[in-house]
Design an enzyme around this catalytic site. Structure first.
Site, short mmCIF file in Angstrom:
data_model
loop_
_atom_site.label_atom_id
_atom_site.label_comp_id
_atom_site.label_asym_id
_atom_site.label_seq_id
_atom_site.Cartn_x
_atom_site.Cartn_y
_atom_site.Cartn_z
N CYS A 291 -1.28 4.66 -18.42
CA CYS A 291 0.06 4.71 -17.80
C CYS A 291 1.16 4.82 -18.84
O CYS A 291 2.33 5.01 -18.49
CB CYS A 291 0.29 3.47 -16.94
N CYS B 208 2.63 -3.79 -4.99
CA CYS B 208 1.96 -2.78 -5.83
C CYS B 208 2.80 -1.52 -5.92
O CYS B 208 3.37 -1.06 -4.92
CB CYS B 208 0.63 -2.39 -5.21
N SER B 209 2.82 -0.90 -7.10
CA SER B 209 3.37 0.45 -7.18
C SER B 209 2.42 1.36 -6.40
O SER B 209 1.22 1.10 -6.33
CB SER B 209 3.46 0.91 -8.63
N LYS C 17 7.69 0.58 -8.59
CA LYS C 17 7.45 0.03 -7.26
C LYS C 17 8.02 0.91 -6.15
O LYS C 17 7.33 1.22 -5.19
CB LYS C 17 8.08 -1.38 -7.21
N HIS D 16 4.80 5.92 -9.04
CA HIS D 16 4.16 5.82 -10.36
C HIS D 16 3.08 6.90 -10.55
O HIS D 16 1.90 6.59 -10.52
CB HIS D 16 3.57 4.41 -10.50
N1 COA Z 1 5.73 0.50 -1.26
C1 COA Z 1 6.09 0.75 0.02
N2 COA Z 1 5.22 1.24 0.92
C2 COA Z 1 3.98 1.51 0.50
C3 COA Z 1 3.57 1.29 -0.80
C4 COA Z 1 4.50 0.77 -1.69
N3 COA Z 1 4.17 0.51 -2.94
N4 COA Z 1 2.28 1.65 -0.92
C5 COA Z 1 1.91 2.09 0.29
N5 COA Z 1 2.93 1.99 1.13
C6 COA Z 1 2.91 2.34 2.53
C7 COA Z 1 2.43 3.75 2.72
O1 COA Z 1 3.50 4.66 2.79
C8 COA Z 1 1.73 3.64 4.05
O2 COA Z 1 2.68 3.66 5.07
P1 COA Z 1 2.38 4.48 6.40
O3 COA Z 1 1.16 3.83 7.00
O4 COA Z 1 3.64 4.30 7.19
O5 COA Z 1 2.14 5.88 5.96
C9 COA Z 1 1.12 2.24 4.04
O6 COA Z 1 1.94 1.50 3.13
C10 COA Z 1 -0.32 2.20 3.59
O7 COA Z 1 -0.41 2.95 2.39
P2 COA Z 1 -1.75 3.50 1.81
O8 COA Z 1 -1.41 4.48 0.73
O9 COA Z 1 -2.65 3.95 2.93
O10 COA Z 1 -2.36 2.21 1.17
P3 COA Z 1 -3.69 2.09 0.42
O11 COA Z 1 -4.35 0.90 1.02
O12 COA Z 1 -4.46 3.37 0.35
O13 COA Z 1 -3.19 1.78 -1.06
C11 COA Z 1 -2.72 0.25 -2.79
C12 COA Z 1 -2.44 0.64 -1.34
C13 COA Z 1 -1.81 -0.91 -3.11
C14 COA Z 1 -4.17 -0.20 -2.95
C15 COA Z 1 -2.45 1.46 -3.71
O14 COA Z 1 -1.12 1.89 -3.51
C16 COA Z 1 -2.68 1.12 -5.16
O15 COA Z 1 -3.82 1.10 -5.61
N6 COA Z 1 -1.62 0.86 -5.92
C17 COA Z 1 -1.74 0.52 -7.34
C18 COA Z 1 -1.84 1.77 -8.17
C19 COA Z 1 -2.19 1.42 -9.60
O16 COA Z 1 -3.06 0.63 -9.87
N7 COA Z 1 -1.51 2.07 -10.56
C20 COA Z 1 -1.72 1.81 -11.93
C21 COA Z 1 -1.04 0.57 -12.32
S1 COA Z 1 -1.55 -0.10 -13.86
#
Ligand code: COA
Length: 407
Positions: free
Chosen positions: A105, A226-227, A346, A350
């Site tokens: 990242c 989570c981002s 966030k 990202h």
């Molecule tokens: N902020 C606001 N809304 C969010 C969001 C956020 N960060 N992440 C997801 N949403 C919303 C989506 O738009 C979706 O809304 P919808 O149902 O109205 O379309 C809903 O929440 C579900 O999102 P989805 O993408 O299906 O969630 P997911 O379960 O597949 O993934 C996480 C969620 C947290 C697991 C994923 O975003 C993630 O892994 N994040 C971390 C990424 C990471 O590790 N990056 C590197 C960092 S070191």
């Protein structure tokens, strides 16, 4: 040391961009940055480039780019394209030398640092730094697996990034009483900042109570801590040329870069990211300033706890006070330092390879847009970019002088 100015900057829309390819994101950021170099005021005569982008004809041409630094974490896994230096170089008519940089990242800020070193060496005078990631074309499971490649996968097997940062959150909560509500305020505040950022993935308010009630991902972290998984690209053009037309452009004052163990289990403390502290110390020393001089900071809030750690490790608040400082409003407009005016990772999103470049591109834009209204003669901003769970940390300090410098 040569003075390095940010003379062009551009950020694409961040989000789930189903209709975009990795290549098209690189292309938009590259030509967006080229177009921005002298701004519409100077770019009187525009020509349509073969890639469909308008370019200022008379003043700044793509051929002035002497080298390209391309930031990307996992183009091979996400988009089956590994040869990214060539992908970007071929977009420019003169095919300049191009380098692809990977540091999880932190790929974007390391690409910037390498570009700065190349400029300081005198080898090049003007370079392009462009970062992109296209993450949403694979399943959520595949994304998580690809991202876990930035952890020490064999030793931390099964630990996703939300899980690793959840451990850091638990340690901080236990040691300092950081609360679930304080984590939620981080997310909520960043979403508020993103409302005015048209490039943000989530340009909407999310109240802290909603964050606290969102689905648990890895205790105590919830979905809205989570981002998100994002697509996007960003680019800056840096120069050491002393042209008068660039004298009002932001300056890169300093960069600090430090490393730590990849594996959390091998760290002496889970209450800080040591690499952030060391990188920040280097950067403040080089710039000759203290944390109190920083007006805006784009910090690496891949998870809400990461922002709390960052505000302490960057020296804005005492260790352990990061949560309460955010709750008191010390990190938003009217507070001590404005953290993540873009909405941060966030709310802005990202796309991992793009983030480090986006932070600096955003600050360059912000500093220029505010330069006539600012009270101080010189304003400092900071960009903090982390690789993995803190194994790599890079801190940039950027400044903007109020009026055109006399030199
Ligand atoms: N902020 C606001 N809304 C969010 C969001 C956020 N960060 N992440 C997801 N949403 C919303 C989506 O738009 C979706 O809304 P919808 O149902 O109205 O379309 C809903 O929440 C579900 O999102 P989805 O993408 O299906 O969630 P997911 O379960 O597949 O993934 C996480 C969620 C947290 C697991 C994923 O975003 C993630 O892994 N994040 C971390 C990424 C990471 O590790 N990056 C590197 C960092 S070191």
């Amino acid at each position: 040391m040569k003075k390095i100015r940010i003379i062009g900057n551009y950020i694409t829309q961040f989000g789930e961009l189903w209709d975009r390819s990795l290549e098209s994101l690189f292309e938009e950021a590259t030509f967006g940055a080229l177009n921005s170099v002298l701004g519409s005021k100077f770019a009187k005569k525009m020509v349509r480039h073969e890639y469909g982008t308008l370019l200022p004809k008379s003043r700044f041409l793509p051929t002035e780019i002497e080298a390209v630094f391309v930031a990307n974490m996992a183009g091979g896994s996400f988009a089956n394209q590994e040869h990214l230096n060539a992908v970007v170089a071929q977009m420019l008519p003169h095919r300049p030398p191009a380098f692809r940089v990977e540091a999880a990242c932190a790929s974007g800020s390391i690409a910037l640092e390498l570009a700065e070193l190349a400029l300081q060496s005198g080898k090049y005078k003007t370079v392009l730094v462009v970062g992109a990631e296209k993450m949403t074309d694979v399943s959520a499971q595949t994304t998580t697996k690809i991202l876990s490649g930035a952890s020490e996968y064999q030793k931390e097997y099964g630990s996703t990034f939300p899980a690793l940062y959840a451990l850091l959150a638990q340690a901080h909560m236990q040691a300092f009483g950081t609360s679930r509500e304080q984590l939620s305020v981080v997310a909520s505040q960043n979403h508020t900042h993103a409302v005015s950022n048209t490039k943000a993935q989530f340009q909407k308010e999310i109240p802290a109570e909603v964050v606290s009630k969102s689905a648990v991902i890895a205790e105590p972290l919830r979905l809205l801590d989570c981002s998100p998984v994002s697509d996007g690209a960003s680019a800056v053009i840096l120069t050491t040329k002393k042209s008068k037309v660039f004298m009002h452009k932001p300056v890169i004052e300093a960069v600090g870069h430090a490393q730590d163990t990849i594996n959390l289990a091998e760290r002496e403390s889970l209450l800080e990211l040591l690499a952030t502290k060391l990188a920040a110390q280097q950067a403040y020393q080089t710039a000759g300033i203290t944390p109190q001089d920083i007006v805006y900071a784009e910090v690496h809030d891949c998870f809400t706890i990461a922002q709390i750690l960052a505000t302490e490790d960057l020296g804005f608040f005492k260790k352990g006070d990061g949560g309460s400082a955010i709750e008191k409003g010390d990190t938003t407009i009217g507070g001590k330092v404005i953290i993540n005016p873009s909405g941060g990772l966030k709310a802005c999103g990202h796309p991992v390879g793009a983030t480090g470049v986006k932070q600096v591109a955003f600050l360059a834009e912000l500093l220029q847009s505010q330069q006539l209204t600012q009270k101080k003669d010189k304003v400092y901003a900071l960009a903090h970019n982390v690789g993995g769970s803190g194994a790599t940390a890079v801190v940039h300090i950027v400044s903007q002088t109020k009026y055109m410098e006399q030199s």
